[in-house]
Design an enzyme around this catalytic site. Structure first.
Site, PDB file in Angstrom:
ATOM      1  N   LYS A 116      44.894  64.033   7.535  1.00  0.00           N
ATOM      2  CA  LYS A 116      45.923  64.405   8.517  1.00  0.00           C
ATOM      3  C   LYS A 116      45.341  64.689   9.903  1.00  0.00           C
ATOM      4  CE  LYS A 116      45.907  69.277   7.227  1.00  0.00           C
ATOM      5  NZ  LYS A 116      46.312  70.205   6.186  1.00  0.00           N
TER       6      LYS A 116
ATOM      7  N   ARG B 162      51.111  81.504   2.247  1.00  0.00           N
ATOM      8  CA  ARG B 162      51.835  80.301   2.652  1.00  0.00           C
ATOM      9  C   ARG B 162      52.524  79.802   1.382  1.00  0.00           C
ATOM     10  NH1 ARG B 162      49.124  75.266   5.857  1.00  0.00           N
ATOM     11  NH2 ARG B 162      48.868  74.450   3.748  1.00  0.00           N
TER      12      ARG B 162
HETATM   13  C1  LIG Z   1      45.208  70.540   5.585  1.00  0.00           C
HETATM   14  C2  LIG Z   1      45.068  70.937   4.178  1.00  0.00           C
HETATM   15  C3  LIG Z   1      43.826  70.837   3.537  1.00  0.00           C
HETATM   16  C4  LIG Z   1      42.561  70.436   4.271  1.00  0.00           C
HETATM   17  O1  LIG Z   1      42.196  71.467   5.154  1.00  0.00           O
HETATM   18  P1  LIG Z   1      40.799  71.456   5.958  1.00  0.00           P
HETATM   19  O2  LIG Z   1      40.660  72.839   6.453  1.00  0.00           O
HETATM   20  O3  LIG Z   1      40.957  70.458   7.042  1.00  0.00           O
HETATM   21  O4  LIG Z   1      39.749  71.079   4.988  1.00  0.00           O
HETATM   22  C5  LIG Z   1      43.770  71.153   2.198  1.00  0.00           C
HETATM   23  N1  LIG Z   1      44.863  71.570   1.536  1.00  0.00           N
HETATM   24  C6  LIG Z   1      46.072  71.697   2.118  1.00  0.00           C
HETATM   25  C7  LIG Z   1      47.231  72.171   1.320  1.00  0.00           C
HETATM   26  C8  LIG Z   1      46.210  71.374   3.466  1.00  0.00           C
HETATM   27  O5  LIG Z   1      47.415  71.504   4.039  1.00  0.00           O
END
Ligand SMILES: *Cc1c(COP(=O)(O)O)cnc(C)c1O
Length: 370
Positions: free
Chosen positions: A38, A143
């Site tokens: 993302k 969350r």
């Molecule tokens: C964005 C996200 C990740 C990855 O997070 P990073 O800090 O970029 O490694 C993992 N799990 C969920 C649920 C996320 O939304």
């Protein structure tokens, strides 16, 4: 040359991916690894790069639009799966309005609401599919997920899930370092693993994906302290920025400058450091404060807050200062620079996560690779 542009160093990303594979799989003993796309809107070149690494199991994203791009980037087999064998993982708990796409494009779906799971079951049944899911457990970050303190509720939901013929509960998943900024530790992650074991025992099932978090968990894995029983991590920042997000440390052996923003100077003028006239609000409705440092040499670059985030930019020329900006302009201080910058010159900045995200999202920023 078209400016502004992001220069993506694929060699550095390839190395970073390998460092994450080393930490998560070889050192921490995870059986599967998800790399999260993302941060770059599932850029096709980066997706292809990830797909080349045999130790990455899942391509993961929070948005279905990005996951759909995987299928264009990698192509599909006759059965509609991604070429190369990577599976897809949906990170954001799905909207009820997107469940048809979930069934169509997602191998493993993180989810928390039983009503949505029931609707997903119906959607999967009509497509003739058994949909794999991870039930999200909230270990205190507040969350998404069922709160860990209410075990009874967790087991109620698991019982409900196990009645659904077209849903396969593959495991549980936790996300921290987000809303509550709670740090994953040996204690909260051990408790998370114990919820998995308790669920297996109570319901007579086995769970193989115990997903222990994002880049905030890397520091534990690197220290050899990831609790046994965590079998999966979901990593974005770690391979994109070469950093971990609990203590803002660097991932050992990784590069922190795989994303560089280059923008063109459109004005160079010597002006006072204090604005002249009665001061009100700036372009974003804030009342700014400026220090009087006398006359300065200032340049404007043709890129703005629509395309990047000022706090997330580090000039490669350490003598450049970032003064401020608005949607389409950023003003930089070049008073102390050794180089004589001119209109038409380009300046480069290393991008942090939020700057990278915005630049990769902006249609006004060209993407180039090296
Ligand atoms: C964005 C996200 C990740 C990855 O997070 P990073 O800090 O970029 O490694 C993992 N799990 C969920 C649920 C996320 O939304």
């Amino acid at each position: 040359m078209k400016y502004p542009r992001v220069i993506i160093d694929l060699k550095k990303l390839e190395n970073n991916i390998e460092q994450i594979v080393r930490v998560a799989k070889r050192e921490a003993g995870c059986t599967t690894l998800a790399l999260v796309t993302k941060g770059h809107c599932a850029d096709a070149e980066i997706v292809k790069l990830i797909a080349k690494n045999p130790d990455v199991d899942y391509l993961a994203d929070s948005r279905i639009e990005n996951i759909k791009k995987y299928y264009d980037a990698l192509g599909t087999s006759a059965s509609g799966k991604l070429n190369g064998g990577k599976k897809t993982m949906m990170l954001r708990i799905p909207m009820q309005s997107e469940l048809a796409d979930i069934v169509k494009y997602i191998d493993l779906c993180q989810i928390s609401e039983i009503e949505t799971i029931k609707l997903l079951n119906r959607e999967a049944a009509s497509a003739g599919k058994v949909q794999d899911i991870l039930l999200m457990i909230d270990m205190g970050d507040l969350r998404e997920g069922l709160i860990f303190t209410d075990r009874e509720r967790i087991h109620e939901v698991v019982s409900e899930i196990l009645k659904l013929a077209n849903i396969s509960l593959r495991g549980i998943s936790v996300n921290m370092n987000c809303y509550g900024a709670i740090i994953p530790k040996e204690d909260n992650l051990s408790e998370f693993v114990s919820i998995a074991r308790e669920t297996e025992e109570k319901h007579g099932i086995s769970l193989d994906v115990i997903s222990g978090g994002n880049s905030g968990t890397i520091y534990l894995a690197e220290a050899g302290k990831l609790p046994i029983g965590i079998t999966n991590l979901r990593i974005g920042e770690g391979y994109l920025q070469g950093t971990e997000s609990s203590y803002a440390g660097n991932v050992s052996g990784a590069d922190q400058d795989a994303f560089v923003l280059e923008a063109e100077i459109v004005e160079v003028q010597t002006k006072p450091s204090l604005p002249i006239g009665e001061s009100g609000l700036d372009a974003f409705g804030h009342a700014p404060y400026y220090e009087d440092k006398g006359d300065m040499k200032r340049a404007i670059i043709a890129v703005g807050k629509q395309d990047t985030e000022l706090d997330s930019m580090t000039p490669l020329d350490a003598k450049i200062g970032i003064m401020g900006g608005s949607s389409d302009h950023i003003i930089i201080d070049i008073t102390n620079c050794d180089k004589e910058y001119d209109v038409g010159d380009a300046v480069k900045f290393r991008l942090g996560y939020s700057g990278m995200l915005r630049a990769m999202t902006s249609e006004y920023v060209a993407k180039t690779y090296k």
